[in-house]
Design a protein around this motif. Structure first.
Motif, short mmCIF file in Angstrom:
data_model
loop_
_atom_site.label_atom_id
_atom_site.label_comp_id
_atom_site.label_asym_id
_atom_site.label_seq_id
_atom_site.Cartn_x
_atom_site.Cartn_y
_atom_site.Cartn_z
N THR A 413 0.82 -1.20 0.00
CA THR A 413 0.00 0.00 0.00
C THR A 413 0.86 1.26 0.00
O THR A 413 0.56 2.23 -0.67
CB THR A 413 -0.90 0.01 1.26
N TYR A 671 -1.11 5.66 15.30
CA TYR A 671 -2.57 5.60 15.27
C TYR A 671 -3.04 4.19 14.90
O TYR A 671 -3.89 3.61 15.57
CB TYR A 671 -3.12 6.63 14.28
N PRO B 95 -14.11 7.37 13.14
CA PRO B 95 -13.97 5.97 12.72
C PRO B 95 -12.51 5.52 12.82
O PRO B 95 -11.68 6.00 12.05
CB PRO B 95 -14.46 5.96 11.28
N THR B 96 -12.19 4.69 13.75
CA THR B 96 -10.80 4.24 13.93
C THR B 96 -10.54 3.04 13.03
O THR B 96 -10.53 1.90 13.50
CB THR B 96 -10.56 3.86 15.40
N LEU B 97 -10.36 3.32 11.76
CA LEU B 97 -10.16 2.23 10.79
C LEU B 97 -8.77 2.32 10.19
O LEU B 97 -8.14 3.39 10.21
CB LEU B 97 -11.21 2.33 9.68
N LEU B 98 -8.29 1.21 9.66
CA LEU B 98 -6.97 1.21 9.03
C LEU B 98 -7.10 1.58 7.55
O LEU B 98 -7.85 0.95 6.81
CB LEU B 98 -6.32 -0.17 9.15
N LYS B 99 -6.33 2.61 7.18
CA LYS B 99 -6.41 3.12 5.81
C LYS B 99 -6.01 2.09 4.77
O LYS B 99 -6.48 2.11 3.65
CB LYS B 99 -5.45 4.32 5.66
N SER B 100 -5.09 1.21 5.18
CA SER B 100 -4.55 0.29 4.17
C SER B 100 -5.53 -0.83 3.82
O SER B 100 -5.30 -1.56 2.85
CB SER B 100 -3.23 -0.30 4.67
N LEU B 101 -6.58 -1.01 4.63
CA LEU B 101 -7.53 -2.11 4.36
C LEU B 101 -8.85 -1.56 3.83
O LEU B 101 -9.25 -0.44 4.19
CB LEU B 101 -7.79 -2.88 5.65
N ASN B 102 -9.54 -2.37 3.04
CA ASN B 102 -10.87 -1.94 2.59
C ASN B 102 -11.87 -2.16 3.74
O ASN B 102 -11.51 -2.68 4.81
CB ASN B 102 -11.28 -2.64 1.29
N LEU B 104 -14.47 -4.16 4.27
CA LEU B 104 -14.73 -5.54 4.68
C LEU B 104 -13.57 -6.07 5.53
O LEU B 104 -13.78 -6.68 6.59
CB LEU B 104 -14.93 -6.42 3.43
N ASP B 105 -12.33 -5.81 5.05
CA ASP B 105 -11.15 -6.29 5.78
C ASP B 105 -11.06 -5.64 7.16
O ASP B 105 -10.64 -6.27 8.13
CB ASP B 105 -9.88 -6.01 4.99
N MET B 108 -13.32 -7.50 9.45
CA MET B 108 -12.83 -8.85 9.76
C MET B 108 -11.61 -8.86 10.68
O MET B 108 -11.33 -9.87 11.33
CB MET B 108 -12.43 -9.55 8.45
N LEU B 109 -10.88 -7.76 10.69
CA LEU B 109 -9.55 -7.72 11.31
C LEU B 109 -9.48 -8.34 12.72
O LEU B 109 -8.67 -9.24 12.95
CB LEU B 109 -9.03 -6.28 11.31
N LYS B 140 -16.04 -3.35 -0.72
CA LYS B 140 -14.72 -3.26 -1.35
C LYS B 140 -14.17 -1.84 -1.35
O LYS B 140 -13.07 -1.59 -1.86
CB LYS B 140 -14.80 -3.78 -2.78
N ASP B 142 -12.55 1.75 -0.03
CA ASP B 142 -11.53 2.16 0.92
C ASP B 142 -12.15 3.05 1.98
O ASP B 142 -13.27 3.57 1.80
CB ASP B 142 -10.42 2.94 0.20
N THR B 144 -11.46 6.01 2.67
CA THR B 144 -11.69 7.38 2.22
C THR B 144 -12.89 7.50 1.27
O THR B 144 -13.21 8.59 0.81
CB THR B 144 -10.43 7.92 1.48
#
Lengths: 772, 254
Positions: A413, A671, B95-102, B104-105, B108-109, B140, B142, B144
């Protein structure tokens, strides 16, 4: 304001700032040293060759000499400013006995001379022309450097006692790459020694204008004057004098280029990370109307300060180390006339580096133009950076563990970020393997094929003596009857005249015999087998403008005879300009003869070499490996040392950059780490993810670096060696080092550095970061 | 009723020396299994700090906290992580999400960490949750490429992936418009009805009015407790609860 910004920034990122400055300092030091060495080397060579009045053209000749004919030629030729014939008394090394032993094992042709009257002077270490008194011996400087002797030593030369009174600089034969060495004695001592060796003549000319050298060479060949020996010219003397130190300078420049590259990578990585961190602020600055150039200045200021400090420090360090590196130049050639300019030019080199850093930083900061203020303020992160890896999803992952998957996914990425570490690893693998490959190549027996001689065990040289043909036949007969010898070949070099395209003639040495027995490496075509075939060395072919299949006209037995060029081969000996053919001609002038032999049991090389050296005292007998060691011994040792240092440097660079990279990643990723910790990922999980990223980059980096070192490296080294006459260069790769030890070292370094750098990866205060 | 979380005499301070400030000042609290509790109070009263302490995300200075009978202060960092992963879910204001994952991922994380199920089975489960929260078509995309409300739904799906005993929410509707906020609260209420305990921090009376119990924090202490009474509310009842809660809060503030 700039000062405050710079200070705060440096305090916040001490480690990366220090590392970047360390690389800039090292690069500045190496650039300054390289420039200082170049200026001193060129100046010292000029000073030496001017003081010694090195001949512009020299023809070595063994055999009878018609002085009247030569004097007439010199007198009639308008370009000749001065002419002389010097006597050079070749002496067997065994007859020169120093307190520490004789020169019997030396591959050099050691000989004696008196001081010249007109030009080609032998100089003392103060640059003065030496006048040797009776009983005094002046010894070539190389024997001082290798501790063969020292002033005051009593030396026995063919039974005559002489005392080492001083050391001499010889503008023709200083270099180890020059195969002859001149000792200086008085006229009386020379006369006393005359019967103990074989006489060779140095027919020397100084011209009014060096530009006329080409015309003069042609005229000398056309006049059919004495030419039983190699021809050497002023530019060749200059090149030979420059080679050893020139190689060191080239190495310094290469290393400084790599260090500059790593410094730039450090800068790029730091800047990219910073831009990402301060994305929103940069957007805000653009939004309130600051121009990109204004914003750039804030960032540029830090690197200008860093580069300035590193440059000044590097320049200062170069002054500390320069004397140690200049010692060899001073010893062999003396002081340079333009030594005073060297520090100034070194400073100029560093200034260019400083400018280069600023231009590079400015280039990286151009990214500011692409930042949309609206997006930066709204999202605070760079948008749309998944880089086309939509298909690599956790939901479709069946092979990798979740931590390994997340590590790999992160690398894919954020490719731009990891490119920095990847490039460092590629460079480190390259730095580690290339010198090692070079070492194994030049230390291998096969390297002889680049020296114009085939892959045999034993080499017997017959040079600078009378009746070479008869002596060669005697040795061949002995080899024929020796059941320890599996095969042998006699190759004799004669000089022939070749007709040039413009109708003029030139003399070239042609080695005659069976070239298929111990073939050399052919860049194109093959060895000559038919009587009308000729193979040319690459340098020679270039000079004559010939390719395989072209024709060449030689004067054989007074008759013009057409030959077809059947092959081009590498040769780094005799100035790289040689030829090989299979015909025979008893009327031509013999220059030398080389007999190569292969033993049934190659472990007995030393024993057989000693046996033949005793049986044929007039010949120089060496094992091929011994020959390589003596000719290239110091180079092999230097390259071996450089290879070891390079491996250590590569490992250190890998550790340093990996630790820094991981530290910065953790700060950037705090983060994401916090998010994962909230959802139950342990510290071990987080470390596993970083290790996976490192291993992922490591696998690509080391594979690419190893591949490049073994392919591009080979091309680069081949190009450098082709300058000295070798072509079709192939690395002799040590698979244990290149494919196992080096990758393992790098892997170990990366894993240790990643482990160390991510030791406290999970030790973060989750709540503080989530609240930010 | 089973006590899921027990906090006894909890203190927590930030800063040092004269700057030292007690954020939690001897708080004792119990959260029962299946409860829907809101924590309210003015800014700086220690609401989020209490939530982080009760979830084991932050250490306390004194006092003790048990979760499902286990003393959190005695657990290692990794053991705390295991409890968070297996028994808790979290939803934050951002939203505390990981940018590198879509998306769905991201959902699931947490389940991928130690689930014996295959990725495909977990993906199927995540899709069911997405369907339930009406964001299946975004799987699917991202991070953003979704709105704030959609991302918050993703956060809720992620919180539910491991079938947690409790969901902690720190201002889960704080960054949303009123429509999106209502939808999220409706979703949380629905989750609560399935038996999941929910503890959330909020400023919003409308949000708090939909819970069973409201704790009011002031200066690091629990200043009062309000129980709207009913769990299943109709619109009119909600209105009444809001008014009751507002009156109570006014009383608490003055």
């Amino acid at each position: 304001m700039y000062f405050r910004t710079i200070r705060n920034d440096i305090l916040r990122s001490k480690a990366i700032t220090l590392t970047t400055m360390l690389f800039i300092t090292t690069a500045a030091m190496l650039v300054a040293l390289a420039v200082i060495l170049v200026v001193n080397l060129t100046g010292a060579i000029d000073t030496l060759m001017t003081r010694a009045q090195t001949p512009h053209f020299m023809q070595m000749h063994a055999g009878a000499l018609d002085m009247t004919r030569l004097t007439t030629f010199a007198g009639k030729h308008k370009d000749v400013a001065d002419f002389q014939v010097m006597e050079f008394l070749n002496m067997d090394g065994a007859q020169i006995v120093f307190p520490g032993g004789s020169l019997a094992g030396s591959v050099q042709d050691n000989g004696f001379s008196v001081q010249s009257e007109h030009f080609d002077f032998l100089l003392d270490l103060d640059g003065n022309i030496i006048q040797a008194a009776d009983g005094e011996l002046y010894v070539p400087i190389s024997y001082m450097q290798d501790d063969t002797t020292s002033i005051g030593d009593r030396v026995e030369v063919a039974g005559k006692a002489l005392v080492v009174t001083g050391f001499l600089r010889d503008s023709q034969m200083n270099s180890l790459l020059s195969s002859s060495k001149r000792f200086l004695v008085s006229h009386n001592d020379f006369a006393a020694l005359k019967d103990s060796g074989s006489m060779e003549y140095l027919i020397e000319f100084r011209l009014h204008d060096l530009d006329a050298l080409g015309t003069f060479e042609t005229a000398y060949a056309a006049a059919e004057l004495e030419a039983a020996g190699p021809t050497l010219t002023y530019p060749l003397f200059k090149m030979i004098n420059a080679i050893s130190d020139g190689m060191m300078i080239a190495l310094l420049l290469l290393v400084s280029l790599l260090i500059v590259a790593i410094a730039f990578l450090c800068i790029r990585f730091t800047l990219l990370a910073k831009i990402e961190d301060e994305y929103r602020e940069i957007g805000a600055m653009k939004a309130i109307g600051l121009r990109v150039s204004d914003i750039k200045q804030i960032y540029l200021a830090k690197y200008a300060a860093l580069a300035a400090a590193g440059s000044v420090l590097g320049l200062a360090l170069s002054f500390v180390f320069r004397n140690a590196l200049l010692a060899n130049i001073w010893l062999h050639m003396g002081e340079s006339a333009n030594a005073a300019q060297a520090p100034l030019l070194g400073g100029l080199g560093v200034l260019l580096l400083f400018g280069g850093v600023l231009v590079y930083v400015n280039g990286v900061l151009e990214q500011f133009r692409r930042i949309s203020p609206a997006e930066a303020i709204r999202f605070g992160i760079v948008q749309g950076k998944t880089g086309g890896i939509h298909h690599f999803n956790l939901s479709q992952n069946r092979l990798l563990g979740v931590n390994v998957f997340l590590g790999a996914k992160d690398v894919l990425t954020r490719k731009r970020l990891y490119v920095t570490m990847l490039t460092v690893l590629v460079l480190a693998a390259f730095i580690s393997i290339l010198p090692q490959n070079l070492y194994t190549t030049i230390a291998s027996k096969d390297f002889s094929t680049y020296m114009g001689i085939g892959d045999s065990d034993l080499r017997i040289d017959l040079q600078q003596m009378n009746n070479i043909a008869v002596k060669a036949t005697d040795i061949a007969q002995a080899l024929e009857n020796d059941k320890d010898i599996s095969r042998y070949v006699v190759l004799t070099t004669y000089t022939f005249r070749v007709r040039m395209p413009d109708g003029t003639q030139r003399r070239i040495p042609v080695e005659l015999g069976d070239h298929t027995v111990f073939p050399v490496a052919y860049a194109a075509g093959r060895a000559p087998t038919a009587a009308d075939e000729i193979a040319l060395s690459v340098l020679h072919a270039n000079e004559l403008g010939r390719q395989v299949g072209d024709s060449l006209i030689l004067l054989v037995g007074g008759q013009e005879q057409q030959f077809t060029v059947c092959g081009l081969y590498s040769d780094v000996t005799n100035g790289g300009k040689t030829a090989k053919a299979a015909f025979s001609d008893a009327t031509a002038d013999i220059v030398w003869s080389v007999i190569s032999a292969e033993l049934v049991d190659e472990t007995r090389v030393d024993e057989k070499a000693a046996e033949y050296a005793t049986k044929f005292a007039f010949a120089k007998v060496t094992g091929i490996e011994g020959y390589i060691v003596q000719t290239f011994g110091s180079t092999i040792r230097a390259v071996a040392q450089a290879a070891r240092v390079a491996s250590v440097v590569a490992v250190l660079i890998t550790i340093l950059i990996t630790v820094l990279f991981m530290r910065m990643l953790i700060v950037k990723d705090r983060y994401s780490i916090a998010v994962m910790k909230i959802f139950g990922f342990t510290n071990t999980d987080i470390k596993m993810q970083y290790l996976s990223r490192a291993v992922f980059v490591l696998l690509i980096g080391v594979s690419l670096g190893t591949l490049l070192a073994n392919t591009l490296g080979e091309t680069l080294v081949g190009a450098a060696i082709s300058f000295f006459g070798a072509a079709s260069f192939k690395f002799t790769i040590n698979p244990f080092f290149a494919y196992l030890l080096s990758p393992l070292l790098m892997a170990g370094a990366v894993l240790v550095a990643t482990g160390g750098g991510t030791l406290d990866a999970g030790q973060i205060i989750i709540t503080g970061i989530i609240k930010e | 009723m089973k006590r899921l979380i027990v906090g006894e005499n909890i203190t927590k301070a930030f800063g040092a020396g004269v700057e030292k400030r007690k954020v939690l000042d001897g708080i004792s609290v119990e959260i029962n299994a299946g409860e829907f509790v809101a924590v309210m109070g003015p800014s700086g009263s220690g609401k989020s700090t209490l939530l982080f302490a009760l979830s084991g995300m932050d250490k306390v200075d004194s006092g003790y906290i048990t979760f499902d009978g286990v003393d959190l202060s005695r657990l290692s960092d990794n053991a705390l992580a295991d409890i968070r992963r297996r028994k808790m879910g979290f939803v934050f204001q951002q939203p505390t999400l990981l940018k590198s994952l879509n998306l769905l991922d991201n959902i699931m994380l947490p389940a991928m960490r130690d689930s014996g199920e295959k990725a495909a089975q977990l993906a199927a489960k995540a899709r069911v949750l997405m369907q339930r929260t009406d964001i299946l078509e975004l799987e699917k995309r991202d991070v953003t490429q979704a709105s704030g409300g959609q991302l918050q739904r993703v956060g809720i799906c992620r919180a539910l992936m491991n079938d947690p005993q409790i969901i902690f929410g720190d201002e889960p509707t704080g960054a949303l418009n009123s429509t999106a906020a209502s939808e999220i609260m409706a979703l949380l209420s629905e989750i609560h009805r399935t038996g999941t305990t929910i503890l959330l921090v909020t400023h919003d009376v409308k949000v708090a009015a939909q819970t069973e119990r409201v704790l009011y924090l002031f200066d690091g202490k629990i200043a009062g407790e309000y129980r709207p009474g009913l769990a299943n509310l109709h619109h009119d009842d909600l209105k009444a609860h809001e008014e009751g809660l507002t009156a109570w809060l006014t009383e608490m503030r003055f």
